[in-house]
Design a protein around this motif. Structure first.
Motif, PDB file in Angstrom:
ATOM      1  N   VAL A 161      47.210  14.832  13.796  1.00 59.00           N
ATOM      2  CA  VAL A 161      45.975  15.635  13.788  1.00 59.00           C
ATOM      3  C   VAL A 161      45.824  16.287  15.153  1.00 59.00           C
ATOM      4  N   VAL A 162      45.636  17.603  15.165  1.00 55.07           N
ATOM      5  CA  VAL A 162      45.462  18.349  16.417  1.00 55.07           C
ATOM      6  C   VAL A 162      43.972  18.582  16.638  1.00 55.07           C
ATOM      7  N   LEU A 163      43.456  18.077  17.752  1.00 50.79           N
ATOM      8  CA  LEU A 163      42.024  18.154  18.035  1.00 50.79           C
ATOM      9  C   LEU A 163      41.751  19.046  19.235  1.00 50.79           C
ATOM     10  N   ASP A 164      40.780  19.926  19.098  1.00 52.90           N
ATOM     11  CA  ASP A 164      40.280  20.740  20.207  1.00 52.90           C
ATOM     12  C   ASP A 164      39.215  19.901  20.902  1.00 52.90           C
ATOM     13  N   VAL A 165      39.428  19.554  22.156  1.00 56.28           N
ATOM     14  CA  VAL A 165      38.546  18.594  22.828  1.00 56.28           C
ATOM     15  C   VAL A 165      37.918  19.213  24.077  1.00 56.28           C
ATOM     16  N   PRO A 166      36.798  18.628  24.554  1.00 50.19           N
ATOM     17  CA  PRO A 166      36.197  19.097  25.808  1.00 50.19           C
ATOM     18  C   PRO A 166      37.145  18.850  26.977  1.00 50.19           C
ATOM     19  N   ARG A 167      36.998  19.659  27.993  1.00 53.75           N
ATOM     20  CA  ARG A 167      37.869  19.534  29.165  1.00 53.75           C
ATOM     21  C   ARG A 167      37.757  18.165  29.809  1.00 53.75           C
ATOM     22  N   GLN A 168      36.519  17.634  29.878  1.00 57.13           N
ATOM     23  CA  GLN A 168      36.340  16.337  30.539  1.00 57.13           C
ATOM     24  C   GLN A 168      37.061  15.226  29.773  1.00 57.13           C
ATOM     25  N   ASP A 169      37.087  15.313  28.455  1.00 58.41           N
ATOM     26  CA  ASP A 169      37.831  14.322  27.675  1.00 58.41           C
ATOM     27  C   ASP A 169      39.327  14.464  27.939  1.00 58.41           C
ATOM     28  N   TYR A 170      39.784  15.694  27.977  1.00 59.07           N
ATOM     29  CA  TYR A 170      41.212  15.952  28.174  1.00 59.07           C
ATOM     30  C   TYR A 170      41.688  15.393  29.513  1.00 59.07           C
ATOM     31  N   GLU A 171      40.875  15.576  30.541  1.00 63.56           N
ATOM     32  CA  GLU A 171      41.288  15.156  31.883  1.00 63.56           C
ATOM     33  C   GLU A 171      41.280  13.638  32.056  1.00 63.56           C
ATOM     34  N   GLN A 172      40.558  12.938  31.176  1.00 65.61           N
ATOM     35  CA  GLN A 172      40.489  11.483  31.286  1.00 65.61           C
ATOM     36  C   GLN A 172      41.515  10.764  30.411  1.00 65.61           C
ATOM     37  N   ILE A 173      42.188  11.510  29.531  1.00 63.57           N
ATOM     38  CA  ILE A 173      43.116  10.906  28.578  1.00 63.57           C
ATOM     39  C   ILE A 173      44.556  11.053  29.060  1.00 63.57           C
ATOM     40  N   ARG A 174      45.382  10.078  28.716  1.00 65.92           N
ATOM     41  CA  ARG A 174      46.814  10.147  28.975  1.00 65.92           C
ATOM     42  C   ARG A 174      47.554   9.862  27.670  1.00 65.92           C
ATOM     43  N   VAL A 175      48.786  10.331  27.574  1.00 65.74           N
ATOM     44  CA  VAL A 175      49.593  10.060  26.387  1.00 65.74           C
ATOM     45  C   VAL A 175      49.714   8.553  26.191  1.00 65.74           C
ATOM     46  N   GLY A 176      49.463   8.100  24.969  1.00 68.12           N
ATOM     47  CA  GLY A 176      49.481   6.672  24.659  1.00 68.12           C
ATOM     48  C   GLY A 176      48.096   6.070  24.563  1.00 68.12           C
ATOM     49  N   ASP A 177      47.084   6.730  25.174  1.00 63.78           N
ATOM     50  CA  ASP A 177      45.710   6.244  25.074  1.00 63.78           C
ATOM     51  C   ASP A 177      45.176   6.459  23.667  1.00 63.78           C
ATOM     52  N   GLU A 178      44.173   5.682  23.322  1.00 60.72           N
ATOM     53  CA  GLU A 178      43.488   5.829  22.041  1.00 60.72           C
ATOM     54  C   GLU A 178      42.367   6.849  22.192  1.00 60.72           C
ATOM     55  N   TYR A 179      42.250   7.764  21.212  1.00 57.44           N
ATOM     56  CA  TYR A 179      41.160   8.754  21.239  1.00 57.44           C
ATOM     57  C   TYR A 179      40.464   8.734  19.885  1.00 57.44           C
ATOM     58  N   ALA A 180      39.150   8.835  19.899  1.00 59.28           N
ATOM     59  CA  ALA A 180      38.383   8.790  18.659  1.00 59.28           C
ATOM     60  C   ALA A 180      37.260   9.817  18.701  1.00 59.28           C
ATOM     61  N   VAL A 181      36.980  10.426  17.554  1.00 60.36           N
ATOM     62  CA  VAL A 181      35.894  11.395  17.448  1.00 60.36           C
ATOM     63  C   VAL A 181      35.404  11.406  16.002  1.00 60.36           C
ATOM     64  N   LYS A 182      34.087  11.523  15.817  1.00 63.94           N
ATOM     65  CA  LYS A 182      33.523  11.586  14.475  1.00 63.94           C
ATOM     66  C   LYS A 182      33.634  13.005  13.925  1.00 63.94           C
ATOM     67  N   MET A 183      34.236  13.127  12.727  1.00 67.38           N
ATOM     68  CA  MET A 183      34.384  14.416  12.069  1.00 67.38           C
ATOM     69  C   MET A 183      34.100  14.226  10.582  1.00 67.38           C
ATOM     70  N   LYS A 184      34.319  15.266   9.795  1.00 72.31           N
ATOM     71  CA  LYS A 184      34.155  15.191   8.343  1.00 72.31           C
ATOM     72  C   LYS A 184      35.425  15.713   7.687  1.00 72.31           C
ATOM     73  N   ARG A 185      35.737  15.174   6.496  1.00 72.46           N
ATOM     74  CA  ARG A 185      36.932  15.604   5.795  1.00 72.46           C
ATOM     75  C   ARG A 185      36.604  16.839   4.949  1.00 72.46           C
ATOM     76  N   GLY A 186      37.318  17.937   5.190  1.00 73.89           N
ATOM     77  CA  GLY A 186      37.057  19.174   4.482  1.00 73.89           C
ATOM     78  C   GLY A 186      37.697  19.220   3.106  1.00 73.89           C
ATOM     79  N   ALA A 187      37.319  20.234   2.344  1.00 77.81           N
ATOM     80  CA  ALA A 187      37.818  20.391   0.976  1.00 77.81           C
ATOM     81  C   ALA A 187      39.326  20.609   0.934  1.00 77.81           C
ATOM     82  N   LEU A 188      39.890  21.173   1.989  1.00 74.98           N
ATOM     83  CA  LEU A 188      41.329  21.410   2.049  1.00 74.98           C
ATOM     84  C   LEU A 188      42.079  20.253   2.691  1.00 74.98           C
ATOM     85  N   GLY A 189      41.344  19.201   3.026  1.00 74.33           N
ATOM     86  CA  GLY A 189      41.967  18.025   3.602  1.00 74.33           C
ATOM     87  C   GLY A 189      42.007  18.002   5.114  1.00 74.33           C
ATOM     88  N   TYR A 190      41.420  19.009   5.767  1.00 73.21           N
ATOM     89  CA  TYR A 190      41.442  19.096   7.231  1.00 73.21           C
ATOM     90  C   TYR A 190      40.080  18.679   7.787  1.00 73.21           C
TER      91      TYR A 190
END
Length: 200
Positions: A161-190
């Protein structure tokens, strides 16, 4: 009262189409303001819905068949109907064929925003916690997925899943870290959410 000064109506437009007397002076502006401009605004607003990046790829794959061909056909018919005589020279004839293709393709690309609307409005309104390990980070501003260019690739629901995230979140994350965000499942599955990256 001249024809150009009469109030434009759909009935008169259909009649001109049948008689192949569609006029650029009479018909272009009403069609632009009644059909093309509202459609452009609708689709442009759809692109502001914060949706996972793969929806753009999906839309780009099917737009040629679902939108481009019908729109090219529509503009081609307008071109045909507005030219009762086809003896104005080869350059004129080439232009009458080329411009429907160019304009049709441009407007077809705009319909991608309609897929965002459909995915959101026809989908589930139940919140889903999209979470998983970050496997890739992408910070190219103005990148493929729009927004400001800060993206996280995470594995969730047995796919990437490719997520567009705020800059502050991006700068605090590293590859391998866990990331979570609340979203909704769309009709097309995205997955999508109404808060969008333009506010970040």
């Amino acid at each position: 009262m001249t024809e150009a000064s009469r109030k434009w109506t759909w009935a008169d437009f259909v009649q001109r189409c049948r008689s192949r007397t569609v006029s650029g002076e009479i018909d272009v502006n009403p069609l632009v303001f009644r059909v093309l401009l509202p459609w452009f605004i609708f689709c442009a607003l759809g692109l502001l819905i914060d949706t996972e990046g793969e929806l753009l790829k999906f839309a780009e794959r099917i737009v040629p068949l679902t939108s481009a061909l019908p729109l090219i056909g529509f503009f081609g018919l307008l071109s045909y109907w507005s030219t009762p005589k086809w003896s104005q020279g080869i350059k004129f004839l080439v232009w009458k064929i080329v411009w429907p293709v160019v304009v049709g393709v441009c407007y077809a690309y705009m319909t991608i925003g309609a897929f965002y609307w459909f995915n959101a409005l026809a989908g589930s309104q139940e919140a889903v916690l999209v979470h998983g390990p970050v496997i890739k980070m992408y910070d190219r501003v103005g990148g493929r997925y729009g927004g400001h260019g800060w993206y996280l690739y995470i594995t969730f629901d047995h796919r990437v899943v490719v997520l567009d995230v705020p800059r502050q979140d991006y700068e605090q994350i590293r590859v391998g870290d866990e990331y979570a965000v609340k979203m909704k499942r769309g009709a097309l599955g995205y997955f999508y959410r109404w808060s969008n990256s333009i506010l970040y």
